[in-house]
Write an enzyme that holds these catalytic residues in place. Sequence first.
Site, PDB file in Angstrom:
ATOM      1  N   GLU A  72      -0.977  10.494  -0.524  1.00  0.00           N
ATOM      2  CA  GLU A  72      -0.203   9.631   0.776  1.00  0.00           C
ATOM      3  C   GLU A  72       1.116  10.392   0.979  1.00  0.00           C
ATOM      4  O   GLU A  72       1.283  10.661   2.193  1.00  0.00           O
ATOM      5  CB  GLU A  72       0.157   8.230   0.139  1.00  0.00           C
ATOM      6  CG  GLU A  72      -1.055   7.535   0.139  1.00  0.00           C
ATOM      7  CD  GLU A  72      -1.475   7.088   1.411  1.00  0.00           C
ATOM      8  OE1 GLU A  72      -1.030   7.300   2.414  1.00  0.00           O
ATOM      9  OE2 GLU A  72      -2.670   6.278   1.555  1.00  0.00           O
ATOM     10  N   SER A  73       1.977  10.701   0.127  1.00  0.00           N
ATOM     11  CA  SER A  73       3.275  11.193   0.303  1.00  0.00           C
ATOM     12  C   SER A  73       3.478  12.558  -0.398  1.00  0.00           C
ATOM     13  O   SER A  73       4.740  13.249  -0.182  1.00  0.00           O
ATOM     14  CB  SER A  73       4.388  10.445  -0.016  1.00  0.00           C
ATOM     15  OG  SER A  73       4.143  10.113  -1.513  1.00  0.00           O
TER      16      SER A  73
END
Length: 464
Positions: A127-128
């Site tokens: 995700e990040s």
Amino acid sequence: MESSIHRRIALIKKPSWKWIIICSLIVIPFITFITITSVTIYSVIARLKETETARSFGIDPALMLLYKEIADRHQLPWAYLAALDQNLPKTKEVMLPRVSKFEMEIGSAAQKFSVDPALIRAIIQQESNWNPKAKSSAGARGLMQLMPVNCKAFSLDPDTTCLDPLSNVMAGTEMISRLLTKYNGNLELALAAYNAGEGNVEKHKGVPPFKETQNYVKKVPGLYKEYGGKGTLSKEEAQKKEIEELANRLKEARVKMDQAGDSNKCMKELAMHTPNRGSLTCAAYSIQSNWAFIERVENQAKAYEQEVWKITSNEAKPTKEAGSTSPSTEMSETHTSVGMIWPCEGTVTSRFGPRWGRSHKGIDIANRKGTPVYSVLDGKVTSVKSDPGGYGHYLVIDHGNGLSSLYAHMYAGDILVKVGDQVKKGQRIASMGSDGNSTGPHLHFEIHINGTPKDPMQYIGKKV
């Protein structure tokens, strides 16, 4: 004296039940032992032959069996599936970063919501990439990329508290925990809902057909495994799933090519590329759009098939002993000499003999729907029948001297002969179909000698 002799004779003529029971207790176990031993020996010999074939390819025997099992289920040539899988570039191992900076947050969330820490790490990685201040173009925030609406659902401000590592990880972990519960532990569906929303999963009754989501449900489990997650697939299970997915993609692409026919760009260009296998080649091209790659696959598949033929042709064949009148031996010699032709063009996708717990009485030859089917020898059509749960529409031709051939899985309107017709070798008798218990266009072909199924590969001459 005479009555005594009569009594003895009677005892001889009428043995007591005691002796019958004793004999049964000895004979029945002996017969059972011999039967089990014979089956075991046969299985061992079959496995040794499979191992010999696999080693000649440089493939692990277990992997070759896996290719055959999956290819048979998808009505594909196992050699082509194996060659495609062997040549496709494999995903490189991910170099995972050190994550000690957020281990406290991950550990707290994992314990509170009973989620494997490795799964939380995998989601954060995807995700990040471990950036606590990450913001996506869609507006997702923080380590676990929560959308503003989800931030607010957890009483977090999208621009401040939702970016706090502990708050973000807690909220994201609670979300994935709830989704895993909702989908009964199905990680793929839970991840799809996390990425695309529960509404889209319900709408599409599974993983939505969005490219991002499709990639997401593949990448996160891979990262989960790299982080040493519990409950991840073993190497063998992961390999099986990967080959299964490839076979499914190849099969679906092949069906589309068959339906499109010459209107498809690849099918129009196909004649310029050799060797090729029609819609199967274009299906592979849709997976890896590189003709040099496709040529490697074609040649390797051909090498696999030639090796199978070489090993088969070296196997012991029946020989006629002096004074023997064995019908099977005579048929083998007679019909090889008269030149039994192949019943159709295509690729042998399944051979004669034991096949995953059952007996396969013939061979399967796959090609496009409508491929011409020919009589292998002169003969008379004796049966044209329908078996909806098995052979579909099929026909039988009697060639004389106890030899007959069976052709199956055609559609009713594609059979060109009727019972009583005399046919010539090479005469077109039907078109290839997929009727009955079939998952794709192919011909199931059998040879019978005096009613007993025989391996067609031992009776057909060289492929033409």
